[in-house]
Enzyme design. Structure first.
Site, mmCIF file in Angstrom:
data_model
loop_
_atom_site.group_PDB
_atom_site.id
_atom_site.type_symbol
_atom_site.label_atom_id
_atom_site.label_comp_id
_atom_site.label_asym_id
_atom_site.label_seq_id
_atom_site.Cartn_x
_atom_site.Cartn_y
_atom_site.Cartn_z
ATOM 1 N N ASP A 454 0.806 -1.217 0.000
ATOM 2 C CA ASP A 454 0.000 0.000 0.000
ATOM 3 C C ASP A 454 0.841 1.271 0.000
ATOM 4 O OD1 ASP A 454 -1.923 -1.922 0.271
ATOM 5 O OD2 ASP A 454 -3.038 -0.891 1.848
ATOM 6 N N GLU A 524 -4.986 -3.919 -7.428
ATOM 7 C CA GLU A 524 -6.009 -4.591 -6.636
ATOM 8 C C GLU A 524 -7.273 -3.762 -6.641
ATOM 9 O OE1 GLU A 524 -3.516 -4.740 -2.945
ATOM 10 O OE2 GLU A 524 -5.208 -3.636 -2.076
#
Length: 875
Positions: A454, A524
């Site tokens: 992330d 994602e």
């Protein structure tokens, strides 16, 4: 006392014996003895738990039924130590004071001493210890928890001098769970975390016998001279270690793709060295007319053999063999800044999904094979692993089946809390990366490594990672993270991680231009929840058909922002209808998943290579879950699975929500000529509104607009339009069939309120009329046949009414209605126009030998249950 007998012959080349069985397990809080006593022969462990390795502590307890099935109902929350707040990330929280996993846990086994040849040495290999460990052999500590630290490190300890000849050996390991300040194994918001935080010997343990010089991590790296692929240069790498106290002069030799090579090597006492053999040194490694490895949709995933050995005075001290592919993977930034991957010089649109291991890290080879088969059946080409670095069998299968793998570290815990890192953390992270690079680097299926998820690592950490990747000669691209954040070290990543992760209407993927829409490379993203079938829900819920759902259901949602399904449920009630039962809810949820998953993959295909990749979050689940999967924990394929299978088929016809165009996507690398496309548009009562045909030739790896449905068609009394598409070859054989239900007015999105989970609807579309479709009648019969692949079911369906039969689902169940899985249906959640017939086929699992019952249902037809008959011999 259990004693593992090792059948290791007196050879100097490496011999590996797994230390799998005969282990005992006990809490250190219940043991007063120290490691010296526990690892001594004769120590009594009769009351310790019997287990095998690999196994986490909780997995061993669950296997022995010492705790109730952690996956059923709310049992997980009733296991001691599971008192952390529901939906929170346990990795970031301390172990509760009263947790039985706050103590260390001892693993102990005994094994016989194999007879040894001259100069033979023994080492013990650990494939994974979570998180710290003290390791003892025969009363002596060979490593402590300052040395054994890191869930993703591997260890090889030379124990030659501690082995007992002609007697049993005792190996004991005290393991310690990761703390909130450790680089452990993290489940983020996918699912809960087990209360032991997956502590224990989660990787394989083995005794390895070699000579003085060992060979590890052999690899063959390919570079093609040009796009013709007629010549390839191979460079061979191997890691050598001289365990002796004296210099060794020997020969490194072996073969790669049938090519023999050898080179003299001189090693100092106790020296470690990476040896590289290049085509400049060995001209035979300049190969003409090689047979390349390809992802399965691009060609044959052909594998070659590499064997590397070391000989000292004519005797082999060690030998390693691996399979590898002659292939070269590169990446680049497109003019719009998107990360584009190439395999052997050819571009590939990445279409994949995110993988999860079992929550207790249990592994089953047959289950792995089934899942890889399901990935191929969906026409996906890539699997992404985020910090779940699977077993060797997983990567062997992806190599063999031609499935690309993205892999890298996980987010959302100490792995990305860099401001809190100590010098030890950086050392452990670097050692973990080195261990995984050396373990995995030879595999043909590896696409890319991500140094962050992330967030990209800070400069000092990124440089440390890049140095490890350079030192280990990682042969594939590396990205700083799964996000679009640039770094001062490597610059732009060329990928994005901008969501959504919750439900959005199908048109979102086409009209969004700033977040998750079809541009760039989305590492994602997802349209959200995926509700399992009733048969699956009965395997993990005591009230599987309760309505409204009970709190037990919500434990099987996600964590954080995904601890409820409010966004999905609101859209269902507004767009379709408010469900009156669990059956209503499941049926509508499946249709929503179908419509959204299909649109997501199709939008990226339409826009290739302005769009270069999309990873559905996720492929599978770590435990039974209501969110983020294309097939559920029990390998039952829902509507999202068949939508993906449809959207990613090799030659495909599709509808575009943004401009009403009909597009043909060729995902093969060959042109296809003489195609005929048919477009039929009907109203809600099956009244014809528009039709068109087109002849076309489809270029290799292309996306081609062929027809546009007139805009004025959407102005009128019809609130829903049925769009029926077909693509036939020159002989009239149908290559692709696709059916849409499109509202007259699409969703209006509230773009300023976009967050990382989704973009809300300012005004939802209206598909409520689907609940009032005229009743249809479908005639069904089924037969069983034996095929080379196993038992096959053939289901014949015919719409005998004048109404559309909408979203027909076929399911194979036991005589009592229980789940059979995995079942490989040719298609499912299909529509039948008035008078239309179809044959669906299904491959049953080899483990199911009885005759199944077949359930057929849909939105506007009465459910049917039938028993297949035996197929006629002529079939």
């Amino acid at each position: 006392m259990l004693l593992a007998t090792l059948a290791i012959p007196c050879a100097t080349a490496a011999t590996v014996h797994p230390l799998r069985d005969g282990w005992r397990l006990q809490s250190a809080c219940k043991v007063t003895a120290d490691g010296a006593a526990i690892s001594a022969s004769g120590f009594i462990v009769d009351d310790w738990l019997k287990t095998s390795v690999p196994s986490t502590v909780l997995a061993a307890q669950a296997a022995a039924k010492m705790v109730p099935d952690p996956y059923y109902g709310i049992n997980l929350r009733n296991i001691p130590g599971a008192s952390y707040p529901i939906g929170h990330n346990f990795a970031n929280l301390p172990m509760p004071d009263d947790s039985p996993y706050r103590c260390g846990w001892w693993y102990r086994t005994e094994f016989a001493t194999p007879s040894a040849a001259r100069d033979q040495r023994f080492s013990i290999h650990f494939g994974g210890i979570n998180y710290r460990g003290d390791v003892w052999l025969n009363g002596k500590r060979i490593a402590d928890k300052s040395t054994v630290a890191g869930a993703y490190r591997t260890y090889d300890f030379d124990v030659t001098d501690l082995m007992k000849g002609g007697a049993s050996n005792v190996l004991a390991v005290e393991t310690f769970a990761p703390t909130e300040k450790d680089l452990g194994i993290n489940w983020v918001d996918w699912n809960p975390c087990p209360p032991d935080k997956d502590m224990g010997l989660w990787g394989d343990v083995s005794l390895v016998a070699t000579g003085a010089v060992t060979v590890r991590s052999p690899m063959a790296v390919t570079h093609f001279s040009d796009e013709s692929l007629t010549t390839a240069d191979l460079t061979i790498y191997a890691e050598l270690h001289n365990a002796s106290a004296h210099e060794v002069k020997g020969t490194l030799a072996g073969s790669a793709a049938g090519i023999q090579f050898q080179q003299p090597v001189q090693l100092a006492a106790h020296e470690d060295r990476t040896v590289a053999l290049t085509p400049e040194q060995i001209p035979a490694l300049h190969i003409r007319n090689p047979k390349p490895w390809w992802p399965y949709q691009m060609g044959d995933p052909h594998l070659e053999h590499l064997t590397v050995n070391f000989s000292d005075q004519g005797e082999k001290t060690d030998e390693q063999s691996v399979e590898f592919g002659i292939r070269e993977i590169t990446s680049e930034l497109t003019p719009n800044g998107s990360r584009l991957f190439r395999v052997n010089g050819k571009p590939i649109l990445i279409r994949g999904a995110g993988w999860s291991q079992d929550m207790l890290l249990r592994s089953d080879d047959q289950r792995l094979r089934d899942q890889i088969q399901m990935v191929r059946a969906m026409n996906l080409n890539t699997i992404r692993l985020e910090g779940k670095l699977e077993t060797e069998e997983f990567f062997r299968l992806t190599d063999k089946q031609g499935i690309l793998v993205m892999l890298g570290w996980c987010c959302c815990d100490h792995w990305e809390h860099w401001k809190d890192w100590t010098a030890e953390d950086l050392s452990i992270a670097s050692a973990s990366l080195r261990a995984q690079m050396l373990r995995l680097r030879q595999h043909a299926s590896l696409l890319v490594w991500l140094n962050g998820s992330d967030n990209p690592p800070p400069a000092n950490v990124e440089r440390a990672y890049l140095q490890v990747e350079s030192d280990t000669h990682w042969p594939n691209p590396v990205l700083s993270s799964a996000t679009g954040a640039p770094t001062s070290v490597t610059g732009e990543s060329g990928v994005k991680m901008t969501g959504p992760y919750d439900y959005v209407a199908p048109s979102y993927w086409y009209v969004d231009q700033h977040n998750g829409g079809a541009f760039g490379f989305n590492t994602e993203t997802s349209p959200g929840p995926a509700i399992p079938s009733l048969a699956s829900r009965r395997k993990f819920l005591s009230d599987a058909d309760a309505w409204p759902p009970t709190p037990a259901w919500s434990l099987h949602f996600g964590g954080g922002e995904f601890a409820n399904l409010k966004v999905f449920d609101e859209a269902m009630q507004t767009v379709y209808a408010k469900p009156a039962s669990a059956a209503d809810y499941e049926r509508t949820a499946q249709t929503m998943a179908y419509d959204s998953e299909r649109a997501m993959f199709e939008s990226y295909a339409k826009n290739k290579y302005f769009a270069t990749g999309v990873i559905q979050w996720m492929l599978n689940n770590a435990w039974p879950s209501m969110i983020w999967h294309l097939y559920d924990y029990y390998l039952d394929a829902g509507a999202g699975y068949f939508a993906t299978k449809k959207a990613c088929e090799p030659l495909h016809i599709q509808y575009s929500y943004d401009d009403r165009s009909i597009v043909v996507v060729n995902s093969t690398y060959q042109p296809v000529e003489g195609l005929q496309a048919s477009v039929q548009v009907h109203g809600l009562h099956w009244n014809p509104l528009f039709s068109a045909t087109a002849s076309l030739n489809s270029a290799a790896d292309s996306s081609q607009r062929i027809v546009t449905i007139p805009e004025n068609l959407y102005v009128g009394p019809d609130r829903i339009f049925f769009i029926d598409l077909a693509l036939n070859d020159a002989t009239g054989r149908t290559l692709s069939r696709n059916f849409y239900w499109v509202p007259g007015t699409l969703t209006t999105f509230d773009w300023p309120r976009t967050d990382y989970t989704h973009t809300p609807a300012a005004r939802h579309e209206d598909l409520t009329a689907l609940s009032d479709l005229p009743r249809s009648q479908v005639q069904a019969n089924a037969e069983m046949a034996s095929t080379p692949q196993g038992r096959c079911l053939r289901l014949h369906l015919k719409n005998t009414s004048n109404a559309l039969a909408f979203q027909i689902r076929a399911a194979a169940r036991t005589a009592s209605g229980e789940l059979i899985a995995p079942v490989f249906w040719s298609d499912n959640w299909v529509e039948l126009t008035p008078g239309e017939s179809i044959e669906l086929t299904a491959q049953l699992p080899a483990s199911y030998a009885d005759t199944p019952t077949i359930q057929v249902d849909g939105w506007n037809l009465a459910p049917v249950t039938l028993t297949p008959t035996a197929a006629a011999a002529s079939r």
